[in-house]
Write a protein that holds these residues in place. Structure first.
Motif, PDB file in Angstrom:
ATOM      1  N   MET A   1       9.584 -10.746   0.330  1.00 26.22           N
ATOM      2  CA  MET A   1       8.195 -10.473   0.285  1.00 26.22           C
ATOM      3  C   MET A   1       7.498 -11.638  -0.388  1.00 26.22           C
ATOM      4  SD  MET A   1       6.294  -7.400  -1.641  1.00 26.22           S
ATOM      5  CE  MET A   1       7.014  -6.351  -0.432  1.00 26.22           C
ATOM      6  N   THR A   2       6.362 -12.027   0.160  1.00 25.48           N
ATOM      7  CA  THR A   2       5.562 -13.101  -0.415  1.00 25.48           C
ATOM      8  C   THR A   2       4.094 -12.822  -0.140  1.00 25.48           C
ATOM      9  OG1 THR A   2       5.380 -15.501  -0.623  1.00 25.48           O
ATOM     10  CG2 THR A   2       5.677 -14.628   1.596  1.00 25.48           C
ATOM     11  N   SER A   3       3.216 -13.502  -0.843  1.00 27.07           N
ATOM     12  CA  SER A   3       1.777 -13.328  -0.670  1.00 27.07           C
ATOM     13  C   SER A   3       1.078 -14.646  -0.955  1.00 27.07           C
ATOM     14  CB  SER A   3       1.260 -12.247  -1.630  1.00 27.07           C
ATOM     15  OG  SER A   3      -0.146 -12.136  -1.553  1.00 27.07           O
ATOM     16  N   ASP A   4      -0.092 -14.812  -0.354  1.00 27.56           N
ATOM     17  CA  ASP A   4      -0.862 -16.026  -0.630  1.00 27.56           C
ATOM     18  C   ASP A   4      -1.711 -15.875  -1.897  1.00 27.56           C
ATOM     19  OD1 ASP A   4      -2.797 -14.325   0.366  1.00 27.56           O
ATOM     20  OD2 ASP A   4      -3.541 -15.710   1.887  1.00 27.56           O
ATOM     21  N   GLU A   5      -1.597 -14.742  -2.575  1.00 27.61           N
ATOM     22  CA  GLU A   5      -2.212 -14.490  -3.882  1.00 27.61           C
ATOM     23  C   GLU A   5      -1.128 -13.911  -4.791  1.00 27.61           C
ATOM     24  OE1 GLU A   5      -5.328 -15.060  -4.867  1.00 27.61           O
ATOM     25  OE2 GLU A   5      -6.192 -15.608  -2.928  1.00 27.61           O
ATOM     26  N   GLY A   6      -1.341 -13.968  -6.092  1.00 28.80           N
ATOM     27  CA  GLY A   6      -0.408 -13.329  -7.009  1.00 28.80           C
ATOM     28  C   GLY A   6      -0.323 -11.839  -6.687  1.00 28.80           C
ATOM     29  N   PHE A   7       0.845 -11.232  -6.945  1.00 27.86           N
ATOM     30  CA  PHE A   7       0.990  -9.815  -6.620  1.00 27.86           C
ATOM     31  C   PHE A   7       1.956  -9.116  -7.561  1.00 27.86           C
ATOM     32  CE2 PHE A   7       4.301 -11.972  -4.240  1.00 27.86           C
ATOM     33  CZ  PHE A   7       5.387 -11.108  -4.241  1.00 27.86           C
ATOM     34  N   LEU A   8       1.853  -7.791  -7.573  1.00 31.33           N
ATOM     35  CA  LEU A   8       2.783  -6.925  -8.281  1.00 31.33           C
ATOM     36  C   LEU A   8       3.495  -6.068  -7.257  1.00 31.33           C
ATOM     37  CD1 LEU A   8       0.519  -5.701 -11.213  1.00 31.33           C
ATOM     38  CD2 LEU A   8       2.320  -7.434 -11.308  1.00 31.33           C
ATOM     39  N   LEU A   9       4.799  -5.901  -7.414  1.00 29.37           N
ATOM     40  CA  LEU A   9       5.603  -5.100  -6.511  1.00 29.37           C
ATOM     41  C   LEU A   9       6.180  -3.928  -7.289  1.00 29.37           C
ATOM     42  CD1 LEU A   9       7.025  -4.690  -3.773  1.00 29.37           C
ATOM     43  CD2 LEU A   9       8.856  -6.164  -4.633  1.00 29.37           C
ATOM     44  N   HIS A  10       5.751  -2.709  -6.933  1.00 25.27           N
ATOM     45  CA  HIS A  10       6.265  -1.482  -7.542  1.00 25.27           C
ATOM     46  C   HIS A  10       7.403  -0.973  -6.658  1.00 25.27           C
ATOM     47  CE1 HIS A  10       2.881  -0.978 -10.386  1.00 25.27           C
ATOM     48  NE2 HIS A  10       2.241  -1.670  -9.455  1.00 25.27           N
ATOM     49  N   ILE A  11       8.541  -0.607  -7.272  1.00 21.62           N
ATOM     50  CA  ILE A  11       9.739  -0.239  -6.517  1.00 21.62           C
ATOM     51  C   ILE A  11      10.191   1.179  -6.884  1.00 21.62           C
ATOM     52  CG2 ILE A  11      12.129  -0.863  -5.989  1.00 21.62           C
ATOM     53  CD1 ILE A  11      11.430  -3.696  -7.115  1.00 21.62           C
ATOM     54  N   TRP A  12      10.407   1.994  -5.846  1.00 23.59           N
ATOM     55  CA  TRP A  12      11.023   3.318  -5.990  1.00 23.59           C
ATOM     56  C   TRP A  12      12.215   3.323  -5.050  1.00 23.59           C
ATOM     57  CZ3 TRP A  12      12.653   7.460  -3.178  1.00 23.59           C
ATOM     58  CH2 TRP A  12      12.899   8.651  -3.869  1.00 23.59           C
ATOM     59  N   THR A  85      -2.325  -6.471  -4.925  1.00 21.28           N
ATOM     60  CA  THR A  85      -2.737  -7.874  -4.916  1.00 21.28           C
ATOM     61  C   THR A  85      -4.246  -7.953  -4.721  1.00 21.28           C
ATOM     62  OG1 THR A  85      -2.257 -10.058  -3.979  1.00 21.28           O
ATOM     63  CG2 THR A  85      -2.313  -8.201  -2.438  1.00 21.28           C
ATOM     64  N   ALA A  86      -4.760  -9.147  -4.596  1.00 19.57           N
ATOM     65  CA  ALA A  86      -6.197  -9.354  -4.422  1.00 19.57           C
ATOM     66  C   ALA A  86      -6.663  -8.851  -3.056  1.00 19.57           C
ATOM     67  CB  ALA A  86      -6.524 -10.841  -4.570  1.00 19.57           C
ATOM     68  N   ARG A  87      -7.885  -8.380  -3.011  1.00 22.86           N
ATOM     69  CA  ARG A  87      -8.473  -7.946  -1.739  1.00 22.86           C
ATOM     70  C   ARG A  87      -8.457  -9.122  -0.760  1.00 22.86           C
ATOM     71  NH1 ARG A  87     -11.926  -3.720  -0.502  1.00 22.86           N
ATOM     72  NH2 ARG A  87     -12.112  -3.261  -2.724  1.00 22.86           N
ATOM     73  N   GLY A  88      -7.994  -8.868   0.448  1.00 20.83           N
ATOM     74  CA  GLY A  88      -7.962  -9.898   1.486  1.00 20.83           C
ATOM     75  C   GLY A  88      -6.730 -10.786   1.466  1.00 20.83           C
ATOM     76  N   ALA A  89      -5.820 -10.563   0.523  1.00 20.41           N
ATOM     77  CA  ALA A  89      -4.610 -11.387   0.457  1.00 20.41           C
ATOM     78  C   ALA A  89      -3.709 -11.095   1.656  1.00 20.41           C
ATOM     79  CB  ALA A  89      -3.849 -11.116  -0.834  1.00 20.41           C
ATOM     80  N   ALA A  90      -2.984 -12.100   2.098  1.00 19.89           N
ATOM     81  CA  ALA A  90      -2.017 -11.945   3.183  1.00 19.89           C
ATOM     82  C   ALA A  90      -0.637 -11.752   2.575  1.00 19.89           C
ATOM     83  CB  ALA A  90      -2.034 -13.164   4.087  1.00 19.89           C
ATOM     84  N   VAL A  91      -0.071 -10.550   2.750  1.00 18.47           N
ATOM     85  CA  VAL A  91       1.253 -10.219   2.238  1.00 18.47           C
ATOM     86  C   VAL A  91       2.214 -10.199   3.409  1.00 18.47           C
ATOM     87  CG1 VAL A  91       2.655  -8.456   1.093  1.00 18.47           C
ATOM     88  CG2 VAL A  91       0.289  -8.848   0.359  1.00 18.47           C
ATOM     89  N   THR A  92       3.371 -10.842   3.236  1.00 19.87           N
ATOM     90  CA  THR A  92       4.377 -10.904   4.297  1.00 19.87           C
ATOM     91  C   THR A  92       5.646 -10.215   3.833  1.00 19.87           C
ATOM     92  OG1 THR A  92       3.491 -13.018   5.031  1.00 19.87           O
ATOM     93  CG2 THR A  92       5.685 -12.440   5.800  1.00 19.87           C
ATOM     94  N   MET A  93       6.113  -9.241   4.626  1.00 23.14           N
ATOM     95  CA  MET A  93       7.380  -8.574   4.351  1.00 23.14           C
ATOM     96  C   MET A  93       8.260  -8.740   5.586  1.00 23.14           C
ATOM     97  SD  MET A  93       6.433  -4.929   2.704  1.00 23.14           S
ATOM     98  CE  MET A  93       5.164  -4.756   1.478  1.00 23.14           C
ATOM     99  N   THR A  94       9.492  -9.124   5.371  1.00 24.81           N
ATOM    100  CA  THR A  94      10.437  -9.245   6.483  1.00 24.81           C
ATOM    101  C   THR A  94      11.660  -8.411   6.162  1.00 24.81           C
ATOM    102  OG1 THR A  94      11.405 -11.243   5.535  1.00 24.81           O
ATOM    103  CG2 THR A  94       9.650 -11.544   7.145  1.00 24.81           C
ATOM    104  N   SER A  95      12.352  -7.984   7.200  1.00 26.20           N
ATOM    105  CA  SER A  95      13.543  -7.169   7.044  1.00 26.20           C
ATOM    106  C   SER A  95      14.687  -7.801   7.835  1.00 26.20           C
ATOM    107  CB  SER A  95      13.271  -5.754   7.568  1.00 26.20           C
ATOM    108  OG  SER A  95      14.434  -4.998   7.530  1.00 26.20           O
ATOM    109  N   GLU A  96      15.862  -7.777   7.255  1.00 25.73           N
ATOM    110  CA  GLU A  96      17.037  -8.336   7.934  1.00 25.73           C
ATOM    111  C   GLU A  96      18.063  -7.252   8.147  1.00 25.73           C
ATOM    112  OE1 GLU A  96      18.550 -11.768   5.965  1.00 25.73           O
ATOM    113  OE2 GLU A  96      16.624 -12.736   5.990  1.00 25.73           O
TER     114      GLU A  96
END
Length: 96
Positions: A1-12, A85-96
């Motif tokens: 996971m990555t973003s073009d803005e700083g982000f927080l990732l909450h995990i359950w 993350t910030a409003r309008g940020a582009a977040v990318t998630m990929t799965s393998e």
């Protein structure tokens, strides 16, 4: 996971196995890394007791950094992620 803005990732996560398992989190090297650490990433394994689900917490990253998640100890683990993350940020998630 990555973003073009700083982000927080909450995990359950939920471990459906009858034995040990959990989630492995790999992040870029941190500023708190000890002098004996080597390799391009920091790693953390968060155990989820057998046949339970639990909140594993929150981890942050700066813009452009990547957080990789995988199962630990070969367990079948279901993971639910919430990204803040910030409003309008582009977040990318990929799965393998």
């Amino acid at each position: 996971m990555t973003s073009d803005e700083g982000f927080l990732l909450h995990i359950w996560a939920r471990n459906i196995e009858t034995s040990q398992g959990g989630v492995q989190v790999l992040t870029p090297p941190s500023q708190f890394r000890g002098s004996g650490a080597t390799g391009p990433q920091d790693g953390l394994v968060l155990d989820v007791p057998a046949q339970t689900g639990m909140t594993l917490g929150c981890i942050g990253a700066q813009a452009g950094e990547t957080i990789d998640l995988s199962n630990a100890f070969g367990a079948r683990v279901t993971v639910f992620l919430t990204v803040v993350t910030a409003r309008g940020a582009a977040v990318t998630m990929t799965s393998e």
